[in-house]
Design an enzyme around this catalytic site. Sequence first.
Site, short mmCIF file in Angstrom:
data_model
loop_
_atom_site.label_atom_id
_atom_site.label_comp_id
_atom_site.label_asym_id
_atom_site.label_seq_id
_atom_site.Cartn_x
_atom_site.Cartn_y
_atom_site.Cartn_z
CE1 TYR A 77 6.97 5.81 7.30
CE2 TYR A 77 6.33 7.56 5.73
CZ TYR A 77 5.87 7.30 6.87
OH TYR A 77 4.89 7.79 7.34
CD GLU A 120 -11.16 8.68 3.13
OE1 GLU A 120 -11.88 9.03 3.10
OE2 GLU A 120 -10.54 7.87 3.62
NE ARG A 138 7.11 9.14 2.29
CZ ARG A 138 7.17 8.30 0.89
NH1 ARG A 138 7.89 8.72 0.06
NH2 ARG A 138 6.40 7.53 0.90
CE1 TYR A 171 -0.18 11.34 4.18
CE2 TYR A 171 0.98 10.67 2.15
CZ TYR A 171 0.02 10.78 2.90
OH TYR A 171 -1.29 9.74 2.66
N GLY A 211 -4.65 5.55 -0.80
CA GLY A 211 -3.46 4.38 -1.21
C GLY A 211 -2.75 4.50 -2.60
N GLY A 228 -5.45 10.76 -1.45
CA GLY A 228 -3.74 11.84 -0.78
C GLY A 228 -2.61 12.04 -1.90
NE ARG A 229 1.66 7.23 -1.11
CZ ARG A 229 3.05 7.30 0.05
NH1 ARG A 229 3.54 7.85 0.00
NH2 ARG A 229 2.42 6.60 1.34
CB CYS A 262 22.97 17.17 14.65
SG CYS A 262 22.81 18.80 14.18
CD GLU A 263 18.66 12.29 14.12
OE1 GLU A 263 18.76 11.30 14.04
OE2 GLU A 263 18.68 13.00 14.91
#
Length: 444
Positions: free
Chosen positions: A345, A301, A341, A401, A259, A303-304, A372-373
């Site tokens: 987010y 743990e 992302r 991520y 985290g 990650g990021r 196309c968004e």
Amino acid sequence: MKSTNQHLKPLSLKVNKNLEIGGCDVVELAEKYGTPLYVLDEHTIRSICRDYKEAFKAYDKVNMMYASKALCTMATSKLIASEGFGFDVVSAGEIYTVYKSGADMSKVLFNGNNKSYDELSLAIELGVGRISADNFFELALLNEAAKAQNKTVDILLRITPGIECHTHEYIQTGHLDSKFGFDLTQIDEAVELIKNDYANLNLHGLHAHIGSQIFETSIYGDEIEILVKEIARLNRKYFSETQVAGQAATLAEINIGGGIGVKYTESDCPPSVYDVAEIIIKRLNECIEKYNIEPPALFIEPGRSIISTAGVTLYTVGSSKQVPNGRKYVAVDGGMSDNVRPSMYQAEYTAQVANKPEAENLEKVTIAGRFCESGDILIKDVELPELEEGDILCVYNTGAYNYSMASNYNRVPKPAMVLVNNSKSCIIVNRETLDDLILHDRLN
Ligand code: LLP
């Protein structure tokens, strides 16, 4: 002390005529491997791994596990394992990747809220060291899978500690209304089932994870307190009598998840790993005394924070559009399929023009993706030098991520990934081809 996750850019970054990372000219990397291109700086990855080890060395029973979900490739797994880390994995795909990279499977923890029988069986077969059981359904499934292989599996119970951290709602996980883990009120029932009914499960401790991209430090102390208090209570209630054959004598492990945040923009202030470690170890030692338990093994743990800062994505600038009296959109050759992302987010990123890093910022533009968004915007309203077609845009802090959440939306192949170090670059993930895209298609 400052730690690597507090940097916005890879540690080896240099500004010459062009940007340079790992001793490699970034524009030459774009020419050689094409764009979009994920570039990972080995020095930055090793540096943050060493920060973690150094920061936690005051507690001798500490085990570092890299959360593979942030980025899982064979080469990165091998690199991170060489720093002494184990792995937190969440699918058969991650288990298989880590296994194929040659990692020590006894240092792997399998985690997730709906692991299938086949995934659990694979984990048991490949000798995954710990499985974090998430719910009652899974306890039964896991016991069955272990029994089928005539093995006993070493497990933790994932709990919901009831802690809310201040991060995006989608990446909070430790609050009470969460899909992950046992509620504190359900733990006793789970322990009783393991002790009485599930002979193939061996419980070692508790696991929690409170969220991701966390900037607060005291929250880890609160998490430690809950985990230690529960371990002490469960040990008194269930593990103080005579030992049951094949089962752990007492619960002696706590896993606090990951985290710790990173710096995506100049205004982000993620905590130093050294400060977080100090809080965790201090509180852990206080709790060991307060609740009168043997010092438990501590698992972390991240990650990021291990992989994000090391990564950048290179894009080539293409079309642009000036909306009359409105925004100027500059489009690049990637976007939401290689970095979801921002659209998922509202994540913010920082960019620099790799072929003119010192040019003056002259205009405010919005960097749009090629998908196309309308929501496919990488960076909104950013001050940059005047961008021209063919410029190479370097977006920072994309190691975590990004590739791991990439898709083939619009049938666009996923980018290649290169690892750079000591002026050498090496492909660690090939660019997908058009043939890769139709590999699994069948004409009736
Ligand atoms: N352990 C567990 C049990 C987790 O669920 C996670 C992340 C981690 C460790 C690693 O957390 P980290 O150190 O990376 O914050 N896709 C989102 C992030 C989702 C994180 C999910 N769990 C994003 O792009 O922000």
